[in-house]
Design a protein around this motif. Structure first.
Motif, short mmCIF file in Angstrom:
data_model
loop_
_atom_site.label_atom_id
_atom_site.label_comp_id
_atom_site.label_asym_id
_atom_site.label_seq_id
_atom_site.Cartn_x
_atom_site.Cartn_y
_atom_site.Cartn_z
N GLY A 107 0.71 -1.49 -0.17
CA GLY A 107 -0.13 -0.18 0.07
C GLY A 107 0.89 1.11 0.12
N SER A 108 1.75 1.24 0.65
CA SER A 108 2.88 2.38 0.97
C SER A 108 3.32 2.57 -0.52
CB SER A 108 4.04 2.07 1.80
OG SER A 108 3.70 1.70 2.79
N ASP A 109 3.89 1.72 -1.29
CA ASP A 109 4.53 2.14 -2.69
C ASP A 109 3.56 2.70 -3.59
OD1 ASP A 109 3.61 -0.27 -3.86
OD2 ASP A 109 5.46 -1.37 -3.61
N SER A 205 -9.07 4.06 8.60
CA SER A 205 -8.96 2.88 9.36
C SER A 205 -7.90 3.14 10.55
CB SER A 205 -8.44 1.77 8.54
OG SER A 205 -7.38 2.13 7.66
N ASP A 206 -6.68 3.18 10.28
CA ASP A 206 -5.75 3.48 11.38
C ASP A 206 -5.80 4.50 12.20
OD1 ASP A 206 -4.53 1.08 10.55
OD2 ASP A 206 -3.05 2.05 9.36
N GLY A 207 -6.50 5.66 11.70
CA GLY A 207 -6.96 6.74 12.60
C GLY A 207 -8.24 6.65 13.16
N CYS A 233 -8.28 7.82 -3.93
CA CYS A 233 -9.25 7.04 -2.96
C CYS A 233 -8.13 5.71 -2.44
CB CYS A 233 -10.37 6.44 -3.47
SG CYS A 233 -11.50 5.41 -2.19
N ASP A 234 -7.65 5.68 -1.15
CA ASP A 234 -6.92 4.77 -0.46
C ASP A 234 -7.94 3.57 -0.03
OD1 ASP A 234 -5.41 2.85 0.80
OD2 ASP A 234 -4.14 4.83 1.58
N GLU A 235 -7.87 2.55 -0.94
CA GLU A 235 -8.75 1.23 -0.74
C GLU A 235 -7.81 0.25 -0.12
OE1 GLU A 235 -11.90 0.20 -2.05
OE2 GLU A 235 -12.55 2.14 -2.13
N GLY A 262 -4.04 -2.31 -1.98
CA GLY A 262 -2.86 -3.32 -1.51
C GLY A 262 -3.47 -4.29 -0.58
N LYS A 263 -2.76 -4.52 0.59
CA LYS A 263 -2.95 -5.37 1.44
C LYS A 263 -3.82 -6.60 0.99
CE LYS A 263 -3.11 -2.65 5.35
NZ LYS A 263 -2.31 -2.93 6.82
N GLY A 264 -5.30 -6.99 1.14
CA GLY A 264 -5.95 -7.93 0.56
C GLY A 264 -5.90 -8.31 -0.63
C1 LIG Z 1 -5.21 3.00 4.54
C2 LIG Z 1 -3.83 2.46 4.10
N1 LIG Z 1 -3.07 2.70 3.19
C3 LIG Z 1 -1.90 2.40 3.15
C4 LIG Z 1 -1.44 1.49 4.00
C5 LIG Z 1 0.05 1.17 3.82
O1 LIG Z 1 0.13 -0.35 3.46
P1 LIG Z 1 1.34 -1.11 3.57
O2 LIG Z 1 1.82 -1.09 5.13
O3 LIG Z 1 0.92 -2.56 3.08
O4 LIG Z 1 2.45 -0.60 2.72
C6 LIG Z 1 -1.96 1.01 4.97
C7 LIG Z 1 -1.48 0.26 6.18
O5 LIG Z 1 -2.03 0.14 7.31
C8 LIG Z 1 -3.49 1.48 5.32
O6 LIG Z 1 -4.35 1.15 6.28
#
Ligand SMILES: Cc1ncc(COP(=O)(O)O)c(C=O)c1O
Length: 434
Positions: A107-109, A205-207, A233-235, A262-264
């Motif tokens: 997700g970061s990249d 989410s993390d917020g 939109c960050d999915e 990312g992730k899933g």
């Molecule tokens: C909404 C969101 N975007 C991006 C990321 C970053 O994803 P990654 O840790 O897989 O690089 C996360 C990770 O928690 C996230 O929750």
């Protein structure tokens, strides 16, 4: 030495976010298997990455097949079919005009690439970001985040933070109006023509697993459109079926210009994607490259995830199990005063723990104890939020009805034990969390 000690000795703290002594030596379905063969029901799904749970046979087969006849290790300098197919499917999932995809590892990249490409392609250098949003752990993705765990990072020069509307702890009478006013002020101060994009999470989410008020994102997207500001939109956490829609933005009735996954999508393997207008992802060559990005093993995992979501009816399951979990927590709230709020959509669920329902003071220490005690009783999950007091449940989309009931029983017991002072401070002392 046991695994916990070896981990402590060998792996640096900078890549740990630990809430409990969770050890995994294997996995099956929604369970992680420990050193002694014990099974833990994983309601975090490894922060949502394990969308199909662990050891899904179709995913394992897809990966094994791709790895046993490796069609190169990248799309950098050669063409690879599974990666093309994945790109085609993700493009199909995002509405709008001519789109292309960029494939990455995390997700970061994906967020970092999206922002860099948007900035260079549009010539605009400001980004509106929500306070509390986590968009990644690389320099570029941290720079356009607003999560307190990233306060040490250098912010993007053009980052403008605005508040995300929080209906449980509202700033003012109308949280949506408050955020929209901040958005309008940002445009006025910076000049709308300087703003390239706004980064949104359909659920923050993390917020703190905050669900925006109905209609807020649609209103925001409308205002962006008026000024040619792109909606990114960050999915990464809540997309790929988690909310009961393939893309979480569908539930908001918006059509974002750029979407990051990312992730899933990788089902636990490193895989991410950006889907964006062709003019953004085509504006230059060799602009965002990583040697193993788009490798056929991870791309095949992504295809298997999308196929399994359909085959197993996982969108419907996410909706049903999510409802079951949320109503179960509302039942628990009748006996546990510490539950201040239960919220979410599908299998993206937040349980906000408070010291006092009137003041809504975050119950940070109590949340840490509930997590540790639940693990002792066989259920794993973590917490999010600026005050680390929101239990976050992002289990595999394959979660079964009986597993939900088992989890609720365990958490009920864990909360009682915390309330009765049976979990000492020493049980959580080692875990720094966020
Ligand atoms: C909404 C969101 N975007 C991006 C990321 C970053 O994803 P990654 O840790 O897989 O690089 C996360 C990770 O928690 C996230 O929750």
């Amino acid at each position: 030495m046991g695994l916990i000690e070896r981990d402590r000795e060998s792996i640096g703290a900078i890549e740990k976010l630990r809430f409990s002594p969770l050890v995994a030596t294997g996995g099956e379905g929604c369970h992680l298997i420990g050193e002694d063969g014990s099974r833990v029901l994983d309601l975090s799904g490894t922060w949502g990455a394990a969308s199909l749970g662990y050891s899904d046979p179709a995913l394992a087969l897809a990966i094994t097949d791709a790895a046993s006849s490796m069609a190169a290790a990248s799309i950098l300098s050669s063409v690879s079919e599974p990666t093309i197919e994945l790109a085609e499917k993700l493009i199909e999932a995002v509405p709008g005009g001519l789109k292309k995809a960029w494939i990455g590892h995390s997700g970061s990249d994906a967020n970092e690439t999206a922002v860099r490409a948007i900035q260079h392609a549009t010539g605009r250098d400001r980004f509106i970001v929500f306070d509390g949003a986590y968009h990644g752990g690389t320099a570029g993705s941290m720079a356009i985040s607003g999560h307190p765990s990233q306060d040490h990072a250098t912010a993007h020069e053009g980052r403008i933070l605005i508040p995300y509307p929080d209906s449980y702890r509202p700033a003012g009478d109308d949280p949506a109006a408050h955020s929209l006013a901040a958005f309008d002020r940002a445009l006025e101060e910076a000049g709308p023509e300087t703003i390239a994009a706004i980064l949104i999470e359909p659920i923050m989410s993390d917020g703190g697993l905050i669900v925006p008020p109905e209609g807020f994102l649609a209103e925001l997207a409308g205002r962006c459109r008026e000024h040619g500001i792109l909606v990114l939109c960050d999915e990464v956490k809540v997309g790929v079926g988690r909310t009961g829609d393939l893309c979480a933005f569908e539930g908001e009735g918006i059509e974002p210009d750029v979407v990051t996954f990312g992730k899933g999508i990788g089902g636990g393997l490193p895989l991410s994607a950006v889907v964006a207008p062709a003019e953004i992802l085509d504006f230059a060559t060799c602009f965002s490259i990583q040697t193993t990005a788009g490798n056929p093993v991870c791309a095949s995992a992504g295809l298997a995830v999308l196929r399994r979501i359909e085959e197993l009816g996982l969108l419907e399951n996410a909706r049903d199990r999510g409802e079951q979990l949320r109503s179960g927590f509302r039942r628990l709230a009748e006996t546990h005063e510490m539950i201040g709020d239960v919220r979410g959509r599908g299998l993206a669920i937040g349980v906000d723990l408070v010291r006092d329902r009137e003041t809504k003071e975050p119950a940070t220490a109590e949340a840490a104890k509930v997590i540790v005690r639940s693990l002792e009783l066989g259920v794993a999950f973590f917490c999010v939020g600026k005050a680390s007091n929101v239990l976050e449940l992002t289990p595999p989309l394959t979660l079964a009805e009986a597993e939900v009931e088992q989890a609720l029983e365990v958490i009920d017991q864990a909360m009682s034990d915390v309330e009765n002072g049976l979990v000492p401070n020493s049980a959580t002392a080692e875990y720094a969390g966020w």
